[in-house]
Write a protein that holds these residues in place. Structure first.
Motif, PDB file in Angstrom:
ATOM      1  N   GLY A  29     -10.439   0.193   4.655  1.00 25.02           N
ATOM      2  CA  GLY A  29      -9.297  -0.067   3.780  1.00 25.02           C
ATOM      3  C   GLY A  29      -9.185  -1.545   3.468  1.00 25.02           C
ATOM      4  N   GLU A  31      -6.386  -3.599   3.228  1.00 26.68           N
ATOM      5  CA  GLU A  31      -5.499  -4.432   4.037  1.00 26.68           C
ATOM      6  C   GLU A  31      -6.061  -4.668   5.428  1.00 26.68           C
ATOM      7  OE1 GLU A  31      -2.129  -2.704   1.377  1.00 26.68           O
ATOM      8  OE2 GLU A  31      -2.283  -4.591   2.438  1.00 26.68           O
ATOM      9  N   LYS A  32      -6.723  -3.652   5.955  1.00 27.49           N
ATOM     10  CA  LYS A  32      -7.218  -3.800   7.309  1.00 27.49           C
ATOM     11  C   LYS A  32      -8.486  -4.643   7.372  1.00 27.49           C
ATOM     12  CE  LYS A  32      -6.521  -0.943  10.554  1.00 27.49           C
ATOM     13  NZ  LYS A  32      -6.133   0.457  10.735  1.00 27.49           N
ATOM     14  N   GLN A 110      -9.977   6.082  -4.065  1.00 26.70           N
ATOM     15  CA  GLN A 110      -9.340   7.326  -3.654  1.00 26.70           C
ATOM     16  C   GLN A 110      -8.476   7.135  -2.413  1.00 26.70           C
ATOM     17  OE1 GLN A 110     -10.389  10.917  -4.980  1.00 26.70           O
ATOM     18  NE2 GLN A 110      -8.265  10.642  -4.345  1.00 26.70           N
ATOM     19  N   GLU A 111      -8.985   6.383  -1.481  1.00 34.79           N
ATOM     20  CA  GLU A 111      -8.338   6.322  -0.169  1.00 34.79           C
ATOM     21  C   GLU A 111      -7.361   5.162  -0.020  1.00 34.79           C
ATOM     22  OE1 GLU A 111     -11.491   6.344   2.727  1.00 34.79           O
ATOM     23  OE2 GLU A 111     -11.722   8.520   2.544  1.00 34.79           O
ATOM     24  N   ASN A 112      -7.262   4.355  -1.040  1.00 32.41           N
ATOM     25  CA  ASN A 112      -6.357   3.212  -0.951  1.00 32.41           C
ATOM     26  C   ASN A 112      -5.412   3.147  -2.142  1.00 32.41           C
ATOM     27  OD1 ASN A 112      -7.395   1.207   1.404  1.00 32.41           O
ATOM     28  ND2 ASN A 112      -9.103   2.337   0.520  1.00 32.41           N
ATOM     29  N   GLN A 113      -5.039   4.307  -2.617  1.00 32.60           N
ATOM     30  CA  GLN A 113      -4.216   4.344  -3.819  1.00 32.60           C
ATOM     31  C   GLN A 113      -2.935   3.529  -3.661  1.00 32.60           C
ATOM     32  OE1 GLN A 113      -3.960   8.401  -5.750  1.00 32.60           O
ATOM     33  NE2 GLN A 113      -5.336   8.872  -4.065  1.00 32.60           N
ATOM     34  N   ALA A 114      -2.309   3.638  -2.520  1.00 32.17           N
ATOM     35  CA  ALA A 114      -1.041   2.932  -2.334  1.00 32.17           C
ATOM     36  C   ALA A 114      -1.245   1.432  -2.478  1.00 32.17           C
ATOM     37  CB  ALA A 114      -0.448   3.250  -0.962  1.00 32.17           C
ATOM     38  N   THR A 115      -2.308   0.940  -1.902  1.00 30.90           N
ATOM     39  CA  THR A 115      -2.595  -0.485  -1.988  1.00 30.90           C
ATOM     40  C   THR A 115      -2.959  -0.877  -3.406  1.00 30.90           C
ATOM     41  OG1 THR A 115      -3.422  -0.573   0.262  1.00 30.90           O
ATOM     42  CG2 THR A 115      -4.192  -2.269  -1.245  1.00 30.90           C
ATOM     43  N   ARG A 117      -2.367   0.442  -6.150  1.00 28.17           N
ATOM     44  CA  ARG A 117      -1.334   0.570  -7.176  1.00 28.17           C
ATOM     45  C   ARG A 117      -0.695  -0.764  -7.522  1.00 28.17           C
ATOM     46  NH1 ARG A 117       3.346   3.430  -5.539  1.00 28.17           N
ATOM     47  NH2 ARG A 117       1.908   4.476  -4.095  1.00 28.17           N
ATOM     48  N   GLU A 118      -0.517  -1.615  -6.532  1.00 29.32           N
ATOM     49  CA  GLU A 118       0.130  -2.908  -6.772  1.00 29.32           C
ATOM     50  C   GLU A 118      -0.846  -3.956  -7.308  1.00 29.32           C
ATOM     51  OE1 GLU A 118       3.329  -2.907  -3.665  1.00 29.32           O
ATOM     52  OE2 GLU A 118       3.112  -1.497  -5.355  1.00 29.32           O
ATOM     53  N   LYS A 126      -6.002   3.421 -13.548  1.00 31.62           N
ATOM     54  CA  LYS A 126      -5.116   4.444 -14.099  1.00 31.62           C
ATOM     55  C   LYS A 126      -5.380   4.640 -15.592  1.00 31.62           C
ATOM     56  CE  LYS A 126      -0.331   5.955 -14.032  1.00 31.62           C
ATOM     57  NZ  LYS A 126       1.084   5.611 -13.802  1.00 31.62           N
TER      58      LYS A 126
END
Lengths: 192, 192, 192, 192
Positions: A29, A31-32, A110-115, A117-118, A126
């Motif tokens: 990911g 952030e990690k 796919q696996e970091n959509q939340a991140t 997005r910003e 998108k």
DNA sequence: TATGAATGAGGTTTCATTCAT
DNA sequence: CATGAATGAAACCTCATTCAT
């Protein structure tokens, strides 16, 4: 050649940063994954990363730009073709190829959509999805057929990773995924 | 009662923490949401969170446990039924209901896979997916039909969020999503 | 009591941070003073500073607010008095007192103008100067008299530090500085 | 000559570095101005700066040396003259001229005292101030008259910048400032 | 004359967590 | 049931400087 401890570091550092970053981003990911980690793997200092990229996000942006060019072209091409089933199928086929050339990046997306997005790449991604969606679906398709098109897209993006536990050779899996996506789009096309 | 200026604030703090945490986790992602932020929204100190939960991850675990109980039961039930199409359809129907009751959590799971993979809930989630997959697919189904089942699952999880931009009433979207998923599973069932 | 190595750290930490910060800011300048340095002097971690102040700038702002309150009041008072020479002299007298109560801060302001200009306190300071200037000068004073008023202000701010090398007792220096300032303002008042 | 696309860029790079550096130092302060920024403005690499100057401080030193030569000479001349009022006035007049030829540097000195104090130019500057002070004041002048001399100096240095908000043409302001300074020195001379 | 690539030190800030009260 | 105060680790980033070419 020979065993010089410190090879002269040719002009490939930028590329190497991208490679390692993509690997780590997609494994752990965004952030990690810290810049320290990337730098350590490359046996370089953090500051060196900043020589090549202005920010952490910039590394990601560069990866995205470099790896999604084929898709951009594909979408541009598709948007100008007639909305026939043949066009849609051709787009899916070529999209499947493009995807497997940039699998780690798409796994990451796919696996970091939340991140994502910003981040600025989130927007770009998108927009691409919407453009693809517009190619696949008929203008006034009923909701169910719209879902089928979305589903086809998701299947292609997530299918490969979801099937990791299933036995079988990757190329066959890719074909199976493509077939199901084609099917969904064909149904949606016919049902309009 | 009496002259308390503050809101009643009974023994519901634990619940309120969960609510705010879920909202923020699903909006911004797990890593980007800090305990400070959660505490501030609740007008409570960070230390108070630690009275109710041992760690940050613990908050997430508790949410997962509380909100996925219905699915556990559904899966347990489904695993004991005959592998008929009726069973599969019933499972899908009930799963769709359960999902809409815990939509933010599932949005979170969908959009934070990379993060969640390292956490204990990641495992639990993956096991559930596999259990569901085993209910939906025929034992020796060809690859294509396996993809259809996976696709049905993904469609249900991601469909709602992906359709946010499409106009239409949520309940109708849910039905459309369910219909496509049922279709896919029916095809897979028939094709075996 | 006794020699406990780690006294319980009463509620005075915030104050102690301010004290040390002001000392270092005024000795070395704002940019050259690092939070590490402040923390080390206090035998506290950097993070502790952030418990008490949101940012580095915030420490400075708090110092400014705490130490310039008397001046604010003085200026507010002066603005409402008649524009007589007596008023002006009274303001200068009281300003001189206030200054010597916050000498290190004003030394800091004097010596870090470039830095302070970009910070929020820079604005506040400038506004105060203008307000004082408006009290001291006659509405349509000729340029020369305006310069006299500005000069009086500068003399009070910078005078003390500039006279450090001159021998003599501080209180006497303060009086001398005040006298010169009064003179300048009197000349300006008469010359209008 | 020839077909060079770039600006002529003769051997004037050293000069151009000085110009840009002075502009930025005086606008933003010494610490807040990075070599990167200077280099970018010149469309040159940081390393190029190091070809012309050994360190960042060196750039400042060179500016100081180049721009304050006239003052050095003035001070040397003044120190050998009789301590008459005429001498003092002549010195002030010529100092005012010299100042307006190096205004940005003096603005910088004024606004970055804290920084400059630790640097080698700080010393030089202070020595100059003291030398000037010694020319202006009578050997055993009372404290008040010493303050007047200091004040005259400060007025000349800071006056121009402090009057930025006041309307009026720069040359007139300069004259007003000079007049006030002359006055202060005359009073000090007479009062001895 | 200059650049491209890199470094080492250090900066400010944020975070999850702890513990005495 | 909750707070106030603090910590240790680590994050991203910037800077002046160096050196082979």
């Amino acid at each position: 050649m020979g065993s010089s401890k410190q090879q002269p570091r040719r002009g490939n550092t930028r590329q190497r940063i991208q490679d390692v970053a993509l690997e780590l981003f997609s494994e752990q990911g965004y952030e990690k994954t810290s810049l320290r980690e990337i730098a350590e793997r490359l046996e370089v200092t953090k500051a060196a990363l900043y020589y090549h990229f202005k920010t952490k996000e910039d590394i990601l942006v560069s990866l995205f730009e470099d790896l999604t060019r084929p898709m951009d072209e594909l979408i541009a091409w598709g948007a100008e073709q007639p909305h026939s089933l043949e066009t849609k199928q051709e787009v899916l086929r070529r999209y499947s190829d493009a995807l497997s050339g940039a699998a780690p990046l798409f796994r990451f997306m796919q696996e970091n959509q939340a991140t994502v997005r910003e981040l600025s790449v989130g927007d770009a991604f998108k927009k691409r999805m919407i453009a693809l969606f517009d190619i696949l679906k008929e203008p006034d398709a009923p909701l169910t057929d719209q879902v089928r098109c979305v589903s086809a897209l998701f299947t292609m993006h997530a299918g490969m990773f979801a099937l990791q536990d299933v036995e079988g050779d990757p190329e066959e899996k890719r074909k199976a995924v493509l077939e199901v996506a084609m099917d969904l789009v064909a149904q949606a096309h016919g049902g309009a």
